[in-house]
Enzyme design. Structure first.
Site, PDB file in Angstrom:
ATOM      1  N   HIS A   1       0.840  -1.197  -0.114  1.00  0.00           N
ATOM      2  CA  HIS A   1      -0.066  -0.060   0.012  1.00  0.00           C
ATOM      3  C   HIS A   1       1.023   1.186   0.128  1.00  0.00           C
ATOM      4  CE1 HIS A   1      -3.977   1.960   1.012  1.00  0.00           C
ATOM      5  NE2 HIS A   1      -3.178   2.908   1.194  1.00  0.00           N
TER       6      HIS A   1
ATOM      7  N   HIS B   1       1.690   5.045  -2.416  1.00  0.00           N
ATOM      8  CA  HIS B   1       1.323   6.173  -3.156  1.00  0.00           C
ATOM      9  C   HIS B   1       2.443   6.974  -3.510  1.00  0.00           C
ATOM     10  CE1 HIS B   1      -2.730   5.734  -1.750  1.00  0.00           C
ATOM     11  NE2 HIS B   1      -2.575   5.584  -0.743  1.00  0.00           N
TER      12      HIS B   1
ATOM     13  N   LYS C   1      -8.912  -0.413  -7.006  1.00  0.00           N
ATOM     14  CA  LYS C   1      -8.788   0.240  -5.695  1.00  0.00           C
ATOM     15  C   LYS C   1     -10.090   0.772  -5.522  1.00  0.00           C
ATOM     16  CE  LYS C   1      -7.648   2.562  -1.976  1.00  0.00           C
ATOM     17  NZ  LYS C   1      -6.792   3.815  -1.902  1.00  0.00           N
TER      18      LYS C   1
ATOM     19  N   HIS D   1     -10.360   0.432   0.553  1.00  0.00           N
ATOM     20  CA  HIS D   1     -10.029   1.232   1.841  1.00  0.00           C
ATOM     21  C   HIS D   1     -11.262   1.134   2.572  1.00  0.00           C
ATOM     22  CE1 HIS D   1      -9.500   5.246   3.438  1.00  0.00           C
ATOM     23  NE2 HIS D   1     -10.841   5.252   3.590  1.00  0.00           N
TER      24      HIS D   1
ATOM     25  N   HIS E   1      -6.296  -0.598   5.625  1.00  0.00           N
ATOM     26  CA  HIS E   1      -6.500   0.082   7.168  1.00  0.00           C
ATOM     27  C   HIS E   1      -6.996  -0.806   8.027  1.00  0.00           C
ATOM     28  CE1 HIS E   1      -5.213   3.487   4.713  1.00  0.00           C
ATOM     29  NE2 HIS E   1      -6.143   3.652   3.941  1.00  0.00           N
TER      30      HIS E   1
ATOM     31  N   ASP F   1       1.098   2.920   3.515  1.00  0.00           N
ATOM     32  CA  ASP F   1       0.387   4.081   3.018  1.00  0.00           C
ATOM     33  C   ASP F   1       1.584   5.293   3.070  1.00  0.00           C
ATOM     34  OD1 ASP F   1      -2.000   5.525   2.190  1.00  0.00           O
ATOM     35  OD2 ASP F   1      -2.776   5.838   4.137  1.00  0.00           O
TER      36      ASP F   1
HETATM   37 ZN    ZN Z   1      -3.557   5.131   0.918  1.00  0.00          ZN
END
Ligand code: ZN
Length: 434
Positions: free
Chosen positions: A93, A95, A214, A255, A275, A347
């Site tokens: 996970h 970005h 996603k 998510h 998460h 994240d």
């Molecule tokens: Zn994220």
């Protein structure tokens, strides 16, 4: 002979030469001399066994085998000394595209091309930190596809990538961007309401190169105006997404922070919950029954709260983070104890790229053994990402190998300071011995 045909050989020359050079390179790779890596310890991440007096033999971009040092069939050995060799790490996970320093309104100023270029820098930082494979979950404008392809084609340096393209979500949901007032008429690229829009967006993502889907099943911490507990996509919408994605060979990453949204996404058949902050006992039971992976980013909370408003985080985001951070860690502990499949994901992008391994000590503190934490970022992550040639040091696998000081089975924090990183048989990073 016409003018056209006379010109043809001349015009084709660069092409022919290009083909020739390409075939020379291919031959050079296929006959690459055998080399080997030697170290005090080699970790078998599947069993936890530490091999001593062995070397990893590498040919081209693949592991040829692991043999006793005395039986090595090459003298071209790189001896890394008192370190432990293990497979390159995997973060499920991240970005990569965009500027990790620009949170909230600061992030609005960057164009998609600029965000892609941030991605080039972030991909290199991630790889140097020992993460040789990542899954990028959410990128407007298919910046992630461009990044993956440029890495695969050798134009830039970065980890292997699975990418989602734009995240699918409802209007005004966490996967939309809700910072601007109505007169700007902004809607994020992946916003899709109802069956027809969902199918259109999903198929467009596939068309332009997405590997994975996603979605946003609930509100989020960093989005404006979304409540954590707010279930966003309805159950029929999520079932449609799962069905179409699986039919097209793509997994679904959802998510989800809120309890109801987590359970609805699991029941709808998503492959991973991202998460999973407010997962309850029933949600944990459902995840076990459905074999749903949990990707729980239990380090990032400390980073967000330490950065605060000065780092650009919205006041409402900080309030939401205070609600979920501690609960998520307890949920992690319970889910792990119940035997749910937990995959490493951080994240990164909310915080500085390259700090991904800071999450490992948290995973140990909240219940995992050191080996389990490493497996979450190697064998288990490879399985979730559908990469069957990474995640363990096996003959035939890609030569994605890192070295860390001492023994990560007794001190997990050493994963934060790799002294050697190899991807695809090429040395990316090496700390020279003093
Ligand atoms: Zn994220």
């Amino acid at each position: 002979m016409t003018r056209f045909t006379r010109q043809l050989p001349h015009r084709l020359l660069p092409f022919i030469l290009g083909c020739f050079l390409a075939s020379v390179t291919a031959i050079a790779q296929s006959t690459d001399a055998l080399s080997a890596l030697s170290a005090a310890r080699i970790l078998n991440v599947e069993t936890g066994e530490l091999l001593r007096d062995h070397v990893i033999e590498i040919k081209g971009n693949r592991i040829q085998g692991i043999v006793r040092a005395s039986n090595a069939s090459t003298t071209a050995v790189i001896d890394l000394g008192d370190v432990t060799l293990l497979p390159g790490l995997i973060d499920a996970h991240v970005h990569l595209t965009g500027d990790a320093e620009a949170q909230g309104y600061q992030g609005l100023a960057a164009s998609v091309p600029r965000n892609t270029l941030f991605g080039v820098k972030n991909a290199a930082a991630t790889l140097r930190a020992g993460f040789t494979t990542v899954r990028n979950v959410g990128a407007d404008g298919f910046a992630d596809v461009a990044l993956r392809d440029a890495i695969n084609e050798g134009d830039i340096v970065g980890p292997r990538m699975r990418v989602s393209g734009p995240s699918l979500g409802i209007t005004g949901g966490h996967c939309d961007n809700n910072l601007l007032p109505p007169q700007y008429d902004h809607s994020s690229m992946g916003v899709a309401d109802g069956a027809a829009e969902i199918l259109k967006n999903l198929r467009r993502n596939r068309k332009y190169g997405a590997d994975v889907v996603k979605i946003c099943a609930t509100g989020g911490v960093l989005s404006k105006g979304t409540a954590i507990g707010d279930a966003q996509y309805s159950s029929p919408e999520m079932a449609l997404i799962v069905n179409e994605s699986h039919r097209r060979g793509m997994k679904v990453a959802a998510h989800a922070h809120g309890t109801a949204g987590i359970k609805a996404a699991i029941v709808a058949g998503v492959d991973s919950i991202e998460h999973a902050s407010l997962i309850d006992d029933e949600g944990i039971k459902l995840a076990a029954e459905h074999n749903t992976s949990l990707v729980m980013d239990i380090f990032v909370s400390d980073f967000i709260l330490a950065g605060g408003e000065a780092a650009g985080f919205l006041p409402e985001s900080l309030a939401k983070e205070r609600m979920v951070g501690a609960a998520q860690r307890e949920g992690f502990r319970k889910a792990h104890a119940a035997g749910v499949n937990i995959v490493f994901g951080t994240d990164a992008g909310v915080y500085t790229h390259g700090l991904n391994a800071r999450q490992f000590p948290y995973m140990v503190r909240f219940g995992m053994s050191e080996l389990e934490a490493i497996q979450a970022a190697t064998t288990k992550a490879a399985e979730l990402l559908d990469f069957d040639e990474v995640g363990s040091l096996k003959a035939g696998h890609f030569a994605d190998i890192i070295a860390v000081p001492n023994n990560p089975l007794t001190d997990i924090s050493v994963l934060q300071t790799p002294v050697f990183v190899m991807k695809n048989g090429q040395v990316i990073h090496q700390v020279k011995k003093p």
